[in-house]
Motif scaffolding. Structure first.
Motif, PDB file in Angstrom:
ATOM      1  N   UNK A 325       0.782  -1.249  -0.105  1.00 41.23           N
ATOM      2  CA  UNK A 325       0.061  -0.040   0.068  1.00 41.23           C
ATOM      3  C   UNK A 325       0.665   1.359   0.016  1.00 41.23           C
ATOM      4  N   UNK A 326       1.831   1.499  -0.781  1.00 43.33           N
ATOM      5  CA  UNK A 326       2.609   2.619  -0.684  1.00 43.33           C
ATOM      6  C   UNK A 326       2.163   3.827  -1.465  1.00 43.33           C
ATOM      7  N   UNK A 327       1.248   3.465  -2.345  1.00 44.49           N
ATOM      8  CA  UNK A 327       0.675   4.590  -3.296  1.00 44.49           C
ATOM      9  C   UNK A 327      -0.829   4.883  -2.845  1.00 44.49           C
ATOM     10  N   UNK A 328      -1.040   6.129  -2.631  1.00 43.67           N
ATOM     11  CA  UNK A 328      -2.410   6.627  -2.067  1.00 43.67           C
ATOM     12  C   UNK A 328      -3.278   6.463  -3.404  1.00 43.67           C
ATOM     13  N   UNK A 329      -4.716   6.274  -3.406  1.00 39.32           N
ATOM     14  CA  UNK A 329      -5.582   6.333  -4.464  1.00 39.32           C
ATOM     15  C   UNK A 329      -5.162   7.859  -5.298  1.00 39.32           C
ATOM     16  N   UNK A 330      -5.063   8.745  -4.775  1.00 39.25           N
ATOM     17  CA  UNK A 330      -4.757   9.998  -5.504  1.00 39.25           C
ATOM     18  C   UNK A 330      -3.612   9.962  -6.093  1.00 39.25           C
ATOM     19  N   UNK A 331      -2.512   9.366  -5.452  1.00 41.80           N
ATOM     20  CA  UNK A 331      -1.131   9.260  -6.109  1.00 41.80           C
ATOM     21  C   UNK A 331      -1.261   8.313  -7.440  1.00 41.80           C
ATOM     22  N   UNK A 332      -2.189   7.290  -7.136  1.00 42.10           N
ATOM     23  CA  UNK A 332      -2.397   6.412  -8.287  1.00 42.10           C
ATOM     24  C   UNK A 332      -2.950   7.043  -9.494  1.00 42.10           C
ATOM     25  N   UNK A 333      -3.774   8.104  -9.119  1.00 37.99           N
ATOM     26  CA  UNK A 333      -4.416   8.611 -10.348  1.00 37.99           C
ATOM     27  C   UNK A 333      -3.539   9.709 -11.069  1.00 37.99           C
ATOM     28  N   UNK A 334      -2.623  10.441 -10.202  1.00 34.97           N
ATOM     29  CA  UNK A 334      -1.721  11.369 -11.006  1.00 34.97           C
ATOM     30  C   UNK A 334      -0.678  10.452 -11.758  1.00 34.97           C
ATOM     31  N   UNK A 335      -0.121   9.281 -11.277  1.00 38.00           N
ATOM     32  CA  UNK A 335       0.741   8.562 -11.749  1.00 38.00           C
ATOM     33  C   UNK A 335       0.074   7.991 -13.338  1.00 38.00           C
ATOM     34  N   UNK A 336      -1.153   7.461 -13.166  1.00 38.30           N
ATOM     35  CA  UNK A 336      -1.740   7.127 -14.272  1.00 38.30           C
ATOM     36  C   UNK A 336      -1.871   8.162 -15.571  1.00 38.30           C
ATOM     37  N   UNK A 337      -2.123   9.392 -15.020  1.00 35.32           N
ATOM     38  CA  UNK A 337      -2.302  10.628 -15.808  1.00 35.32           C
ATOM     39  C   UNK A 337      -1.014  10.833 -16.425  1.00 35.32           C
ATOM     40  N   UNK A 338       0.045  10.732 -15.723  1.00 30.42           N
ATOM     41  CA  UNK A 338       1.448  10.959 -16.260  1.00 30.42           C
ATOM     42  C   UNK A 338       1.961   9.884 -16.987  1.00 30.42           C
ATOM     43  N   UNK A 339       1.476   8.701 -17.124  1.00 30.74           N
ATOM     44  CA  UNK A 339       1.817   7.719 -17.975  1.00 30.74           C
ATOM     45  C   UNK A 339       3.016   6.706 -17.135  1.00 30.74           C
ATOM     46  N   UNK A 340       3.009   6.942 -15.906  1.00 30.44           N
ATOM     47  CA  UNK A 340       3.800   6.238 -15.073  1.00 30.44           C
ATOM     48  C   UNK A 340       3.453   4.814 -14.684  1.00 30.44           C
ATOM     49  N   UNK A 341       3.973   3.756 -15.071  1.00 28.87           N
ATOM     50  CA  UNK A 341       3.336   2.388 -14.741  1.00 28.87           C
ATOM     51  C   UNK A 341       3.754   1.962 -13.423  1.00 28.87           C
ATOM     52  N   UNK A 342       2.790   1.473 -12.753  1.00 29.55           N
ATOM     53  CA  UNK A 342       2.859   1.066 -11.276  1.00 29.55           C
ATOM     54  C   UNK A 342       2.568  -0.556 -11.387  1.00 29.55           C
ATOM     55  N   UNK A 343       3.529  -1.225 -10.952  1.00 32.54           N
ATOM     56  CA  UNK A 343       3.479  -2.591 -10.751  1.00 32.54           C
ATOM     57  C   UNK A 343       2.675  -2.883  -9.177  1.00 32.54           C
ATOM     58  N   UNK A 344       1.722  -3.129  -8.886  1.00 33.67           N
ATOM     59  CA  UNK A 344       1.268  -3.207  -7.582  1.00 33.67           C
ATOM     60  C   UNK A 344       1.861  -4.115  -6.675  1.00 33.67           C
ATOM     61  N   UNK A 345       1.805  -3.758  -5.510  1.00 37.16           N
ATOM     62  CA  UNK A 345       2.389  -4.678  -4.222  1.00 37.16           C
ATOM     63  C   UNK A 345       1.599  -6.075  -4.392  1.00 37.16           C
ATOM     64  N   UNK A 346       0.497  -6.135  -4.603  1.00 38.56           N
ATOM     65  CA  UNK A 346      -0.217  -7.573  -4.699  1.00 38.56           C
ATOM     66  C   UNK A 346       0.641  -8.655  -5.429  1.00 38.56           C
ATOM     67  N   UNK A 347       1.375  -8.304  -6.492  1.00 32.08           N
ATOM     68  CA  UNK A 347       2.066  -9.051  -7.328  1.00 32.08           C
ATOM     69  C   UNK A 347       3.667  -8.930  -7.175  1.00 32.08           C
ATOM     70  N   UNK A 348       3.926  -7.509  -7.097  1.00 30.41           N
ATOM     71  CA  UNK A 348       5.562  -7.324  -6.837  1.00 30.41           C
ATOM     72  C   UNK A 348       6.243  -7.729  -5.671  1.00 30.41           C
ATOM     73  N   UNK A 349       5.259  -7.749  -4.412  1.00 28.80           N
ATOM     74  CA  UNK A 349       6.017  -8.359  -3.186  1.00 28.80           C
ATOM     75  C   UNK A 349       5.470  -9.852  -2.626  1.00 28.80           C
ATOM     76  N   UNK A 350       4.838 -10.291  -3.613  1.00 32.43           N
ATOM     77  CA  UNK A 350       4.156 -11.807  -3.344  1.00 32.43           C
ATOM     78  C   UNK A 350       5.245 -12.829  -3.233  1.00 32.43           C
ATOM     79  N   UNK A 351       6.612 -12.408  -3.483  1.00 36.79           N
ATOM     80  CA  UNK A 351       7.562 -13.577  -3.316  1.00 36.79           C
ATOM     81  C   UNK A 351       7.639 -14.157  -1.831  1.00 36.79           C
ATOM     82  N   UNK A 352       7.308 -13.321  -1.014  1.00 34.73           N
ATOM     83  CA  UNK A 352       7.532 -13.593   0.345  1.00 34.73           C
ATOM     84  C   UNK A 352       6.666 -14.683   0.693  1.00 34.73           C
ATOM     85  N   UNK A 353       5.335 -14.448   0.535  1.00 33.13           N
ATOM     86  CA  UNK A 353       4.354 -15.326   0.824  1.00 33.13           C
ATOM     87  C   UNK A 353       4.124 -16.575  -0.016  1.00 33.13           C
TER      88      UNK A 353
END
Ligand code: NAD
Length: 423
Positions: A325-353
């Protein structure tokens, strides 16, 4: 958004963030959307009082939690966090993200999380052991190898898992290695578990970079958090030709345009307790971390870090969420507008589990795998899961986060529908 009487989330708070992610996925759930409300409510939340006698003879009380967000696809699974800011609302969000994460990589688990509101730095080892043992005993009524399996998270480690395993085992009268994962190797822990989350961040990041045509050689990487997750990920990126140009932790922010030597930085942190004072980089203000030019930015500390304001300033191509959860919904919306791709936590940090799952399987069969076998299986699972999520993202033209939630929530709600409602 008052969906429950016992928490008051705001739009960008952890549970508020999770709820807005569920709102985003709802249109992609088809007929299963009739079950979506089950995702907006944790199945079970336990609050416990943990009284202990301190070394100076006084009695202290701590507040602990264990939340089982979903048990639809299998037992609960998720870490235990020790932090002064832990709240029921935060643990609820973290447990819900575990439901989504476990389903996104198709592990046979529901989602759970636990925490104690305390600052472990202020406790002696003896006090920490007492808190851990009493907490384990209090939540013992809902955890177990077939019910809910805790693991380490922020400020908890193999020693704490060993105390949890021992306490649970004493209470049930048999050695129950499968009750927690992330244990020390001699107690039924798995090779590769300590590095698994950071390794997964690297593997998933490499897959995303390939698809975005970002070359690994010379890629500029900025990492927030240099603990278990951030340091292993940074080390693997550096070992594969990337340059670590900025690192921030609780002690400060360091930058080096030419890239830092990871072996030197790890040795410094082991000795000094943080990145501050490292000779192989320049020191910078904490806020300037978000202005550093990079190809990949890895938040690997706490939630709520990439706000709308910081998202507006980021100079990166890819945000790879090592933290939960490092990105807030408002932060996510700005990143999407700016074309910055976000690989979400639920896959990016799933190696541990994923390696926690391997550990649990190994404990049941009392047959242990080599580190190579672990890493090969881990990489296969993560690469396969990322491929499915990427295809969903392309098919529906949705963010990778909503794509991961679509894959995961479809699995959870299909299982919900097939099981039916009791009674
Ligand atoms: P950790 O305790 O090992 O490290 C945390 C790091 O964050 C430390 O370097 C610390 O200095 C830094 N940090 C703390 N407060 C900070 C602040 N205000 N600003 C900048 N840096 C700060 O924890 P970890 O296990 O590496 O977990 C990090 C994140 O990854 C958490 O969100 C956790 O939930 C998530 N995560 C961990 C695992 C795991 O297996 N350990 C698995 C999945 C997700």
């Amino acid at each position: 958004m008052p969906n429950l009487s016992f928490v008051s989330p705001t739009r960008n708070s952890p549970w508020g963030t999770y709820l807005s992610q569920i709102d985003a996925v709802e249109p992609y759930l088809g007929k299963l959307a009739r079950w979506v409300e089950t995702l907006r409510r944790p199945k079970r939340a336990l609050i416990v009082d943990i009284p202990i006698e301190m070394d100076n003879g006084t009695i202290a009380h701590f507040e602990g939690y264990r939340v089982q967000h979903s048990l639809t696809r299998g037992p609960g699974k998720g870490g235990v966090r020790y932090h002064p800011d832990v709240t029921l609302e935060e643990v609820m969000a973290l447990s819900a993200w575990m439901t989504v994460k476990n389903a996104a990589v198709n592990l046979p688990y529901g989602g759970a999380k636990g925490g104690i509101r305390l600052d472990p730095k202020t406790l002696s080892m003896k006090e920490l052991e007492k808190v851990t043992r009493r907490y384990t005993s209090e939540i013992g009524i809902i955890i177990g190898p077939q019910q809910d399996i805790p693991a380490p998270d922020v400020n908890t480690n193999g020693q704490i898992m060993a105390w949890m395993m021992d306490t649970y085992s004493m209470n049930v009268g048999a050695t129950a290695t499968g009750v927690v994962t992330g244990k020390p190797i001699p107690l039924g822990g798995s090779l590769g578990r300590v590095a698994a989350t950071g390794r997964g961040v690297f593997v998933v990041g490499r897959e995303a970079m390939r698809r975005l045509n970002v070359p690994m050689e010379g890629a500029r990487i900025a990492v927030q958090g240099f603990g278990n997750v951030g340091s292993v990920a940074a080390k693997m990126f550096a070992a594969n030709g990337a340059k670590i140009v900025a690192v921030q932790d609780h002690s400060g922010t360091i930058v080096n345009d030419k890239g830092m030597d990871m072996a030197d930085l790890l040795a410094h942190v082991a000795q000094a307790g943080g990145v501050a004072g490292f000779k192989g980089a320049d020191h910078a203000s904490n806020e300037s971390f978000w202005d550093v030019k990079s190809d990949v930015l890895i938040p690997a500390a706490l939630e709520g870090q990439i706000t709308a304001e910081r998202a507006q300033r980021l100079q990166t191509r890819l945000v790879l969420e090592g933290a939960n959860g490092p990105t807030t919904p408002d932060g996510d919306a700005v990143l999407a507008d700016r074309g910055i791709v976000v690989v979400p936590d639920v896959i990016a940090n799933a190696g541990g589990v994923t390696v926690s799952y391997f550990e649990w399987v190994q404990d049941f069969s009392s047959f242990f795998w080599t580190e190579d076998e672990i890493n090969v299986r881990l990489d296969q699972i993560l690469i396969g899961a990322f491929k499915g999520i990427w295809e969903t993202h392309e098919k529906h033209r949705i963010s990778l986060r909503t794509a991961a939630f679509t894959v995961a929530c479809t699995r959870v709600l299909e299982a919900r529908e097939e099981r039916g409602l009791y009674p």
